[in-house]
Design a protein around this motif. Structure first.
Motif, PDB file in Angstrom:
ATOM      1  N   THR A 188       1.035  -1.182   0.125  1.00  0.00           N
ATOM      2  CA  THR A 188      -0.034  -0.032   0.048  1.00  0.00           C
ATOM      3  C   THR A 188       1.005   1.142   0.175  1.00  0.00           C
ATOM      4  OG1 THR A 188      -0.074   0.328   2.240  1.00  0.00           O
ATOM      5  CG2 THR A 188      -1.825  -1.258   1.415  1.00  0.00           C
TER       6      THR A 188
ATOM      7  N   SER B 136     -12.248   6.205  -1.131  1.00  0.00           N
ATOM      8  CA  SER B 136     -12.911   5.055  -0.442  1.00  0.00           C
ATOM      9  C   SER B 136     -11.857   3.994   0.078  1.00  0.00           C
ATOM     10  CB  SER B 136     -13.738   4.422  -1.671  1.00  0.00           C
ATOM     11  OG  SER B 136     -13.229   3.909  -2.610  1.00  0.00           O
ATOM     12  N   ASP B 137     -10.560   4.139  -0.636  1.00  0.00           N
ATOM     13  CA  ASP B 137      -9.850   3.259  -0.058  1.00  0.00           C
ATOM     14  C   ASP B 137      -8.215   3.831  -0.387  1.00  0.00           C
ATOM     15  OD1 ASP B 137      -7.908   1.171   0.146  1.00  0.00           O
ATOM     16  OD2 ASP B 137      -8.740  -0.240  -1.125  1.00  0.00           O
TER      17      ASP B 137
ATOM     18  N   SER C 225      -5.439   2.746  -0.039  1.00  0.00           N
ATOM     19  CA  SER C 225      -4.375   1.933  -0.721  1.00  0.00           C
ATOM     20  C   SER C 225      -4.067   2.049  -2.128  1.00  0.00           C
ATOM     21  CB  SER C 225      -4.578   0.544  -0.316  1.00  0.00           C
ATOM     22  OG  SER C 225      -5.585  -0.003  -1.114  1.00  0.00           O
TER      23      SER C 225
ATOM     24  N   ARG D  97     -19.318   0.981   0.374  1.00  0.00           N
ATOM     25  CA  ARG D  97     -18.399   1.972   0.283  1.00  0.00           C
ATOM     26  C   ARG D  97     -19.033   3.267  -0.259  1.00  0.00           C
ATOM     27  NH1 ARG D  97     -12.665   0.241  -2.409  1.00  0.00           N
ATOM     28  NH2 ARG D  97     -12.355  -1.639  -0.994  1.00  0.00           N
TER      29      ARG D  97
END
Length: 461
Positions: free
Chosen positions: A4, A75-76, A78, A399
């Motif tokens: 990540t 939303s993420d 990574s 999400r």
């Protein structure tokens, strides 16, 4: 399993050193370059005053695309870039295609910037050798980008400030010239009526209006740099929404405002397709010193946009290497945590501007060919972002429901954006110069298909 962003940061590799003001101005710096300062001369000659509608439509659609990108990336965290987004939501092949296409797109775009830098230099020194401005420009950009990312952000911040101040000043001067009824040496009078008095607002009809989209689309290339900076932004949940939400204001001020001011002062038929209308406006008015100052500003703008492109391509190549989709050498960072090998390879690619200018009939001819290829590739990248958003809505509805940064219009806006991109691709078939470049673009995707097959076979081994 790929690392990540936070794991990479923790290992002392990419550094989260870009502040909110850096991210804001990098986004502006990438989006405001030769597509506006140089290319708008051709769009005005093609469409007349209706060119402001062209820029407004493209800007509105790209705002929706960037909102989609922002929602998905937030939303993420990574996700390092939209290539990661495409790989996760569409498939590994989409991440491979998007990453390499984006790299090549920005390489081609930066080549276009270097080409017009040569044109700006020749405004002062017509006899300068074609090879000299590209070599000096590439050497300067490489030295800037080999510093720390914070230093790059600071330099790009001031580059972009120059552009913003220059455009605002041009708008103010244009309004002032209209207010006093300024009359140019050729008898042209600065007036609001110049926007409709010569053939109406759509003097070239739908055909001219449609033909203007090619260069106009190129003017917005770099808007998606917001997504590329996510890995090095200190607080992406704050900085990304702010940068994206500022897009409509930028469109009104920097595109619509500037072009409207130019066409009020300079009747649209007087605008040369071969030169920067920003420089020509003052030259036509007999203000030679001001024209030289503006030429310096637009030269700086082109260098700034090329600088943003070099930053973006080096980070994308670095990300591809971490995803095992590019040679491992591009994973290496310098002692200052910048991808040095990626920067060197890209800078070598920028020097292709020299043979391109030598083989083309004019700087604008080379510029049109290169920007058409870049426009096609960027349309594909933007389209993949929209498709990724639609897949995100299907695969991760929880999400989307939890998101505080939803796309206005949702799925309907996404499908409308894809339809708009199909329309823009069709407009590229209307002129001979853009049609040839459009027909050559599939060669890149054929090469990508072969590269993907080779990559998969090596991965299995």
């Amino acid at each position: 399993m790929p690392k990540t962003v936070d794991e990479i940061v923790a290992e002392g590799q990419l550094q989260r050193r870009l502040t909110n003001r850096h991210v804001q101005l990098i986004a502006i710096g990438g989006a405001i370059g030769t597509g506006l300062f140089m290319g708008s001369g051709k769009t005005i000659s093609l469409a007349g005053p209706s060119v402001v509608v062209v820029y407004t439509l493209i800007g509105a659609v790209l705002f929706l695309v960037m909102r989609a990108l922002g929602e998905v990336m937030l939303s993420d965290l990574s996700y390092k870039s939209f290539a990661d987004v495409a790989a996760d939501l569409v498939g590994p092949w989409a991440g491979f295609l998007t990453g390499w296409t984006y790299y090549f797109s920005w390489l081609v775009t930066a080549v276009a910037e270097v080409i017009v830098i040569t044109g700006y230099v020749r405004f002062w020194w017509p006899g300068v050798p074609l090879w000299l401005p590209p070599v000096v420009t590439v050497a300067l950009l490489l030295s800037i980008n080999l510093t720390t990312v914070k230093a790059f952000g600071e330099i790009e911040f001031w580059f972009s400030i120059i552009k913003v101040v220059a455009i605002l000043a041009l708008v103010a001067v244009g309004v002032a010239m209209v207010a006093v009824g300024f009359t140019a040496p050729n008898g042209a009078v600065a007036s609001v009526t110049n926007l409709w008095s010569d053939g109406g607002f759509f003097p070239r009809g739908f055909d001219g209006f449609a033909r203007a989209f090619q260069i106009a689309v190129f003017a917005f290339i770099g808007t998606e740099l917001i997504g590329t900076t996510a890995a090095e932004a200190k607080d992406p949940h704050v900085t990304l929404p702010k940068a994206i939400n500022a897009i409509p204001v930028r469109i009104v001020l920097f595109y619509v405002g500037a072009l409207t001011a130019i066409m009020m002062v300079t009747p649209w038929r007087e605008v040369s397709a071969e030169n920067s209308p920003f420089v020509s406006m003052f030259a036509l008015a007999g203000l030679g010193v001001a024209a030289s100052v503006v030429n310096f500003v637009v030269l700086t703008a082109a260098a700034s946009s090329a600088n943003s492109g070099l930053y973006s391509t080096s980070r994308m190549l670095y990300g591809l290497a971490w995803a095992h989709q590019a040679p491992r050498v591009f994973k290496r960072l310098s002692g200052r945590s910048v991808p040095g090998w990626s920067l060197l390879v890209t800078c070598v690619g920028l020097l292709t501007s020299i043979p391109l200018m030598s083989l083309s009939g004019s700087i604008m001819s080379a510029f049109t060919t290169v920007t058409t290829v870049a426009s096609v590739l960027f349309i594909v990248v933007w389209g993949v972002i929209v498709v990724s958003y639609l897949r995100y809505r299907t695969r991760y509805p929880e999400r989307h429901e939890a998101s505080a940064y939803k796309v206005p219009g949702g799925r309907a806006a996404a499908w409308a954006s894809l339809a708009f991109f199909a329309f823009v691709a069709w407009t590229l078939t209307l002129a001979q110069d853009t049609r040839q470049a459009l027909l050559a673009s599939p060669l890149w995707f054929a090469a990508m298909a072969v590269a993907w097959v080779v990559h998969r076979r090596r991965a299995r081994r």
